[in-house]
Scaffold this active site. Structure first.
Site, PDB file in Angstrom:
ATOM      1  N   ASN A 104      -6.549  12.439  -7.492  1.00  0.00           N
ATOM      2  CA  ASN A 104      -7.950  12.180  -7.167  1.00  0.00           C
ATOM      3  C   ASN A 104      -8.020  11.280  -5.952  1.00  0.00           C
ATOM      4  OD1 ASN A 104     -10.683  11.495  -7.110  1.00  0.00           O
ATOM      5  ND2 ASN A 104     -10.408   9.868  -8.636  1.00  0.00           N
ATOM      6  N   HIS A 164     -20.055  -7.014   7.236  1.00  0.00           N
ATOM      7  CA  HIS A 164     -19.777  -5.574   7.285  1.00  0.00           C
ATOM      8  C   HIS A 164     -20.178  -4.949   5.959  1.00  0.00           C
ATOM      9  CE1 HIS A 164     -16.245  -7.181   5.345  1.00  0.00           C
ATOM     10  NE2 HIS A 164     -15.936  -7.815   6.426  1.00  0.00           N
ATOM     11  N   ASN A 166      -7.530  -5.809  -3.438  1.00  0.00           N
ATOM     12  CA  ASN A 166      -6.069  -5.663  -3.306  1.00  0.00           C
ATOM     13  C   ASN A 166      -5.498  -5.398  -4.705  1.00  0.00           C
ATOM     14  OD1 ASN A 166      -3.203  -6.381  -3.164  1.00  0.00           O
ATOM     15  ND2 ASN A 166      -3.674  -7.059  -1.106  1.00  0.00           N
TER      16      ASN A 166
END
Ligand SMILES: [Fe+2]
Length: 560
Positions: free
Chosen positions: A505, A13, A292
């Site tokens: 942001n 991916h 993570n």
């Protein structure tokens, strides 16, 4: 003659391309930013025929390199390492079809890039490409390297030692053991999209308790050789699967918390092993699990390394860059460390004016665009900020960002609404580098790529409630004026008005869409969302009727 190496990621991916010339990173971009298809393609074996042709062509065009001038193309997967291909390509969940397509990739690439000699295509092992995206881009001459991923050809992890641009692999955990696939599996069980929404599990984890940690410790554990075991777990033992439209319950948050906590523990043990083998003070990380940020921060705080550096495109997109850097190094070019993540497309001021004229929207060129945006944000407006080259990797870092006032708690919900996101998802702050230590601790500073979480210091949580997560942390981006002068000026202009050198942001995109990349995307996003102001380079478009975006006649009065 400079060596010109194109890197492509096309297998699982996040297809992407990167161009390295003479060891220097010239361009890197994800295919989704061009095709507007989130993650580029579906993560199944039969999509492996697709090559990232638009990002690859853009890389070549932007550097004025013709396809026939490429010295090499690095493809971040080596079919020779994959399981042996069977006659029936439909067997083994199409694994053989994937391998067949990878073997044919040189011809696919030749079709996509006419003039390319297929013989220059080199296959780089997937986790070597991940590793190279870290150790050859990091600011270290030598370091330990850790790749934690869903899967590569036959492994899910790599632990190594990089010295002077050379990698020695010390351990590689073979499939089916995979920390990334454990996390993917629980992601699916919790009703999120696998290989896409793992960060939502991380966010959900902070709402739960690690109630099932004992069972996780039995099932997922390190081995003495630098690898680990991960036995399959039936998640239904802990919480029922979440079906589309269903709400999460406390058991689901507890399951997320348990898996997250165990991941952190295993990461610490793997890092300890690697530290003992290498004796290095710095660790460079890549692979999907390295995104993570809660686990990486735990490693920074409690682990054995003085420095932890995560490549901003740590997921599979980054293997395009890693593959290119690896092959360039192999051709004799010393790699130049990555200077920043702004490696994607950019437009000149004249080109931007052309887009605005073409759209027929009224716009202006204020004396200082940073000041104009700060004024709108201080009046509680939301600003779509489009400036410079697009970011490589999943984080908006002040080039394709949505900005808002962190003092207003309601801005979290407001931005999640703009983006069509779940309300448990936090939004992150950017902060001036020199002010960051006063406001945040418990994580590395500088932290320019928004890949670690920090604790918000007492006294500041109440001042910037929109960016404080439920567990008292924030995933910060520090802004160094030397690297990001315009964004730093914006933060200073906001601080002059409010005393707060922090802005909310979040990435500039709407629900389910890739980040805004070109001016058309920015105009479409502005046209379809309740954003008060669009900044495009030096130009400003104000939302008609928006009180926050009203031009301020005498900004110096407010600045006083
Ligand atoms: Fe990967």
């Amino acid at each position: 003659m400079p060596e010109r190496v194109l890197g492509v990621n096309a297998v699982f991916h996040d297809p992407a391309s990167a161009l390295v010339v003479d060891g220097r990173i010239v361009a890197a971009a994800e295919e989704e930013r061009f095709t507007r298809r989130k993650h580029g393609k579906i993560p199944v074996a039969f999509s492996t025929w697709e090559v990232p042709e638009r990002s690859a062509r853009w890389c070549l065009d932007t550097a004025r390199v013709a396809a026939h001038e490429l010295d090499a193309v690095a493809y971040s997967y080596d079919p020779a390492l994959a399981p042996a291909r069977s006659e029936d390509v439909t067997a083994d969940e199409w694994e053989s079809l994937r391998t067949l397509y990878v073997e044919r990739a040189p011809l696919f690439l030749q079709s996509a890039l006419p003039g390319l000699d297929p013989a220059v295509v080199r296959f780089v092992p997937h986790h070597v490409a991940h590793a190279a995206s870290a150790y050859l881009a990091a600011p270290f001459r030598s370091c330990a390297v850790l790749v934690l991923d869903g899967r590569g050809e036959c492994a899910s992890h790599l632990a190594g030692h990089a010295r002077e641009g050379q990698l020695v692999v010390l351990a590689a955990q073979r499939l089916p053991q995979s920390l990334g696939l454990v996390y993917e599996s629980v992601t699916g069980h919790l009703g999120f999209k696998r290989a896409s929404d793992e960060y939502k599990v991380m966010a959900l984890a902070s709402y739960g308790r690690p109630a099932f940690l004992g069972e996780l410790r039995d099932a997922v554990r390190t081995t003495r050789d630098g690898g680990f075991m991960a036995e399959p777990l039936d998640w239904r033992r802990f919480a029922p699967p979440v079906r589309p439209g269903e709400e999460w319950r406390s058991a689901h948050a507890d399951l997320a918390a348990s898996v997250q906590r165990r991941l952190e523990e295993v990461l610490l043990e793997l890092a300890q092993w690697l530290h003992e083998r290498t004796g290095e003070r710095a660790l460079a990380m890549a692979g999907g699990v390295a995104l993570n940020c809660v686990a990486s921060s735990r490693l920074w705080r409690d682990g054995p390394f003085d420095e932890v550096w995560v490549q901003p495109a740590a997921g599979d997109a980054g293997t395009a860059l890693g593959g290119a850097l690896y092959v360039a190094r192999d051709l004799g070019d010393a790699a130049t460390p990555m200077a920043g993540a702004a490696l994607g497309r950019g437009w000149s001021d004249d080109e931007l004016a052309g887009w605005l004229d073409g759209a027929g929207v009224p716009y202006e060129r204020p004396p200082d665009v940073a000041d104009a945006a700060a004024e709108t944000i201080a009046r509680n407006g939301v600003v779509a900020w489009f400036d410079g080259r697009a970011e490589y990797g999943p984080r908006a870092l002040g080039h394709r960002s949505l900005l808002a006032d962190p003092r207003n708690r309601a801005n979290l919900e407001r931005l999640n609404d703009v983006k069509g996101r779940e309300q448990f998802r936090p939004v992150a702050p950017m902060v001036l580098l020199d002010r960051a230590p006063e406001i945040f601790d418990g994580g590395p500073i500088p932290s320019p790529y928004m890949l670690f979480t920090h604790r918000v210091r007492d006294g500041w949580s109440e001042r910037i409630p929109a960016v404080v997560h439920v567990d008292g942390t924030a995933r910060i981006q520090t802004v160094d004026p030397a690297e990001e002068p315009l964004v730093a000026r914006l933060l200073r202009a906001f601080e002059r008005r409010t005393g707060v050198p922090v802005l909310v942001n979040t990435s500039l995109n709407t629900a389910g869409r890739p980040m805004v990349d070109d001016p058309r995307d920015a105009l479409e996003c502005f046209g379809s969302t309740p954003v008060d102001m669009l900044v495009m380079g030096p130009f400003v478009v104000r939302r008609p009727g928006s009180a926050a975006a009203v031009r301020q006649a005498r900004p110096e009065v407010l600045a006083a």
